[in-house]
Design an enzyme around this catalytic site. Structure first.
Site, short mmCIF file in Angstrom:
data_model
loop_
_atom_site.label_atom_id
_atom_site.label_comp_id
_atom_site.label_asym_id
_atom_site.label_seq_id
_atom_site.Cartn_x
_atom_site.Cartn_y
_atom_site.Cartn_z
N ASP A 11 0.83 -1.18 -0.04
CA ASP A 11 0.04 -0.08 -0.01
C ASP A 11 0.75 1.37 -0.09
O ASP A 11 2.11 1.18 0.64
CB ASP A 11 -0.90 -0.20 1.32
CG ASP A 11 -2.20 0.94 1.01
OD1 ASP A 11 -3.13 0.53 0.78
OD2 ASP A 11 -1.76 2.25 1.23
N LYS A 67 -19.12 1.94 -11.53
CA LYS A 67 -18.88 3.26 -12.29
C LYS A 67 -18.26 3.16 -13.54
O LYS A 67 -18.21 4.22 -14.25
CB LYS A 67 -18.50 4.29 -11.22
CG LYS A 67 -19.20 4.60 -9.89
CD LYS A 67 -18.42 5.48 -8.95
CE LYS A 67 -19.36 5.78 -7.87
NZ LYS A 67 -19.78 4.65 -7.27
#
Length: 610
Positions: A305, A402
């Site tokens: 990350d 989306k």
């Protein structure tokens, strides 16, 4: 072998005494309440074998380990098995001894009487224990749900010194007036407030399943009447040490669906003893993927990350939950191919889950468009190429609803990432490249739920962009589990669509959160602010030119897409040459050319692209 306790020996002795009484009772019944002297001698001589046989049967079935205070049907079945084995043992010995004129009907009557006596004593003990606990008090609680649903809740509350069920409200009109475990159905869900007032209860336990209309109706009634709502822990919560009984009802309980059915055997084969890597591991979905993978006995978990704090929090959590698991925690940016490639080649994972992405629609719509392309498109390509180069068997991209007929840069960038992955899948055959689309995740960073919660805590108003705006919602564990399932069953180039259930109006979501906080809409008002840049009223999971086909899993379907795949190197060159701060309009025109279904609100961009 652990020796039985004194109390266990005492209870076993009582069982044997009752078995002996059943032995004499069987003779008594056989001879019409008057046993002849010669048969009384037979009964006395063979009684030792009866006691020995019963003791053997009870020990073999482990009846001596029962706790009588919490006796139930499983324990009674266990008792019946022990008594039956004892009867068989006694019958075999008596028949082998060839006792003259022995009445064989006694061998049938004795086990029946023994079960009646021993079972009756246990039932009386359990009844006295419950009355004693009820006499000690407990908070009165009304159970919400049909009789079938309430049965489990009442079993969970039995023996509880904290809660005392005083009534049931059922959605089924025909159940009114009936009773279950001495608890009556006092009315319907609409009458919850009146039932609670009559029963002097200020708490209701919702037993109906997650997402049911009864749960939402109970919430509406309870908020108006200031009644606290509880529910039983979910199956995964029972495994946690802190889950000791009913808990407060949460938003997931109102919007949830049936639990996800996983191919546990297949996932265990995929992950057990293997190396698994997760990018975006510090985020909401990435961290949940790490938790789920850890459950399957992964050999080593590689967590990547860009956020130092996110990866630190994940490290602390996983070290506590899985101290024996091998894990590596890296701070790295997926936009840097060399770093990602070095990490993956160091560990050579079998599966890579790519959750790293920019996902905040308004933020990516203005001033940061190039960042969406660099992270969502190039970052995906870098991670996928590195995974393939390091021999990964599977690469799973976390995509979004989306990406379907996108009206914003974020959605278009994720759709382009899907297309780039399909183009790479056509070139690289050694790795299975799969994409998984789903909608909004409850409680994830950047979602509306944390925002609404903060606004409610401040006393409002709660801001909703439009009264008709709807979204699909899924819990974080549910989304992560379906991602794992799709990764297991997917073939290269496929795009999986998750069953998100029914869409939810955002304003309805806001109302439920307000009610869950114990407040009303008069105390915390809702205001409408208008649609934000790039936002649309309805999200879709499939584009207009797509169809789906079923999979063996009920909540997963495969999206079939058409159209030309992009030129990977041309896309990489254009993004690299766009510069650090490109103008928004040319970027959208180019993106429209790569993703034909992309329809930004700027009509000039659409016209220029056409």
């Amino acid at each position: 072998m652990r020796l039985p306790t004194r109390s266990a020996l005492s209870l076993l002795a009582l069982d044997l005494a009752l078995g002996l009484a059943a032995w004499w009772g069987a003779f008594w019944l056989r001879f019409n309440f008057d046993i002849p002297p010669e048969f009384a001698r037979l009964a006395r001589d063979a009684s030792g074998w009866c006691v020995l046989g019963l003791a053997a049967g009870l020990v073999v079935r482990r009846v001596d380990r029962q706790v009588w205070t919490y006796i139930g049907l499983p324990e009674f079945r266990q008792l019946a098995g022990g008594v039956f084995l004892g009867g068989v043992f006694t019958a075999v010995v008596v028949l082998m001894l060839r006792l003259a004129d022995f009445p064989r009907s006694v061998l049938l009557l004795q086990p029946l009487l023994a079960f009646l006596f021993t079972g009756g004593v246990r039932a009386a003990w359990r009844t006295l224990a419950e009355h004693r606990m009820q006499g000690q008090g407990g908070t009165p609680v009304v159970v919400v749900g049909s009789l079938d649903q309430a049965a489990g809740a009442l079993r969970a509350l039995k023996g509880s010194q904290r809660w005392r069920p005083v009534g049931i409200v059922s959605p089924l009109a025909g159940e009114r007036g009936r009773s279950l475990q001495e608890v009556r159905v006092l009315g319907s869900v609409d009458e919850l407030a009146d039932v609670c007032e009559a029963a002097d209860a200020r708490t209701a336990l919702v037993a109906s399943p997650p997402g049911s209309p009864e749960r939402r109706q109970a919430l509406l009634v309870a908020a108006e009447a200031h009644i606290s709502l509880l529910t039983l822990p979910r199956p995964d919560e029972w495994l946690k040490a802190e889950s000791t009984g009913p808990r407060r009802i949460e938003l997931e309980d109102l919007l949830g669906r049936d639990p996800v059915a996983l191919d546990v055997a297949g996932l265990a084969d995929l992950f057990s003893g293997q190396v698994v890597a997760v990018t975006g591991a510090g985020g909401s979905i990435g961290s949940e993927l790490c938790r789920q993978v850890a459950r399957f006995g992964v050999g080593r978990l590689v967590c990547i990350d860009v956020s130092e704090y996110g990866i630190y929090q994940l490290e602390q959590e996983l070290r506590r939950a899985h101290p024996q698991m091998q894990a590596a925690y890296y701070t790295a940016n997926v936009r840097e191919y060399e770093r990602v490639h070095a990490i993956l080649c160091q560990h050579r994972p079998t599966v890579v889950f790519h959750a790293a992405a920019y996902k905040h629609v308004p933020l990516m719509e203005e001033l940061n468009e190039i960042e969406a392309l660099r992270t969502n498109v190039l970052g995906t390509l870098n991670a996928a190429r590195a995974a393939s180069a390091c021999g990964a068997r599977r690469f799973v991209l976390i995509s979004t609803d989306k990406a379907v007929n996108p009206t914003n840069v974020m959605g278009a960038s994720k759709r382009l990432a899907e297309l780039m992955l399909q183009a790479l899948a056509a070139q690289q055959t050694g790795t299975q490249f799969v994409s998984v689309r789903f909608g909004n995740v409850l409680g994830s960073s950047g979602s509306v739920v944390p925002l609404f919660t903060q606004q409610i805590d401040r006393g409002g108003p709660v801001t909703v962009t439009h009264p008709e705006i709807v979204r699909y919602f899924m819990t974080i564990p549910e989304a992560a589990q379906l991602v794992l399932q799709a990764g297991l069953m997917g073939r290269t180039g496929q795009i999986f669509v998750l069953d998100m259930g029914e869409p939810v109006k955002i304003v309805e979501l806001a109302r439920m959160l307000i009610r869950l906080s114990g407040k009303t809409e008069q105390e915390v008002p809702i205001t409408y602010t208008g649609l934000r840049p790039g936002e649309k009223l309805y999200e879709e999971l499939l584009a207009d030119d797509e169809t789906t086909e079923p999979t063996p899993h009920a909540k997963l379907r495969i999206a079939k897409t058409t159209g030309t795949l992009p030129d990977i190197e041309a896309v990489v060159r254009w993004i690299a040459q766009a510069g650090a701060l490109p103008a928004g309009a040319p970027l959208r025109i180019w993106l429209r050319g790569q993703v034909p279904e992309y329809a930004p609100r700027d009509e000039a961009v659409n016209t220029a692209a056409r």
